[in-house]
Design a protein around this motif. Structure first.
Motif, short mmCIF file in Angstrom:
data_model
loop_
_atom_site.label_atom_id
_atom_site.label_comp_id
_atom_site.label_asym_id
_atom_site.label_seq_id
_atom_site.Cartn_x
_atom_site.Cartn_y
_atom_site.Cartn_z
N MET A 88 19.91 3.04 -37.77
CA MET A 88 18.63 3.16 -38.05
C MET A 88 17.32 3.90 -36.64
N GLU A 89 16.65 4.78 -37.39
CA GLU A 89 15.58 5.16 -36.67
C GLU A 89 14.47 3.90 -37.10
N VAL A 90 14.23 3.46 -34.86
CA VAL A 90 13.85 2.73 -34.39
C VAL A 90 12.62 2.99 -33.72
N LYS A 91 11.97 2.04 -33.27
CA LYS A 91 10.75 2.15 -32.28
C LYS A 91 11.05 1.37 -31.77
N ILE A 92 11.19 1.16 -29.95
CA ILE A 92 11.40 -0.58 -29.44
C ILE A 92 10.90 -0.40 -27.74
N PRO A 93 9.57 -1.43 -27.82
CA PRO A 93 8.75 -1.70 -26.22
C PRO A 93 9.43 -2.26 -25.67
N GLY A 94 9.45 -2.07 -24.14
CA GLY A 94 10.10 -2.22 -23.14
C GLY A 94 9.85 -1.50 -21.97
N PHE A 95 10.86 -1.58 -20.98
CA PHE A 95 10.58 -1.41 -19.42
C PHE A 95 11.68 -0.59 -19.35
N VAL A 96 11.94 0.62 -18.36
CA VAL A 96 12.60 1.64 -18.03
C VAL A 96 13.45 1.10 -16.43
N VAL A 97 14.47 1.31 -17.11
CA VAL A 97 15.42 1.24 -15.89
C VAL A 97 16.24 2.15 -15.80
#
Length: 156
Positions: free
Chosen positions: A65-74
């Motif tokens: 599925m095409e999604v949109k997820i929040p978070g922090f980048v490593v």
């Protein structure tokens, strides 16, 4: 003839709506199976800080599925200006200052054309196609892979 026109108009409307639909917003709790209880964490006083719960199950509901997820980048691959591969994690410092969370709480993101590098302290939205294909590297074992399309500032 009138019925045919209405049918064609309806089909066009449905296809247009699907083509311009927003990605599904997915949050970290959505990536853990409902009613799943993680096993107790072994406390190691020797300060060995390995990743816990490597067998944490993933959720297949969002697969492909095409999604949109929040978070922090490593960041994993790229340079100071552009990154092409990174881990998306639910909290600042995961995989860097503290042990990685379980695999079902980490998303491996690949954006071949790259995106501008972001500060490790910035929360972002990542948009792309999510799969339950795992990934493993020196930093962590991961339960999800996302073919990224874009990275946006978090607005939430």
């Amino acid at each position: 003839m009138h019925v045919l026109r209405l049918s064609l108009l309806f089909a066009l409307l449905v296809n247009t709506t699907l083509a311009f639909s927003e990605p599904t917003e997915v949050f970290w709790e959505d990536l853990v199976p409902q009613n799943y209880i993680a096993p107790p964490v072994d406390i190691n006083h020797a300060l060995s800080l390995g990743q816990q719960n490597l067998s944490a199950p993933v959720v297949t509901k969002f697969n492909n599925m095409e999604v949109k997820i929040p978070g922090f980048v490593v960041p994993i691959e790229g340079n100071q200006d552009k990154i092409t591969e990174f881990l998306l994690v639910p909290f600042f410092g995961a995989c860097i200052h503290v042990p990685p969370p379980p695999p079902n709480q980490i998303v491996y993101v690949k954006i071949p054309e790259g995106v501008p590098a972001v500060a490790l302290t910035d929360v972002v939205w990542v948009v792309g196609t999510l799969t339950t294909e795992g990934w493993s590297g020196e930093i962590a074992t991961v339960g999800y892979t996302l073919q990224g399309k874009k990275v946006l500032p978090y607005d939430g």
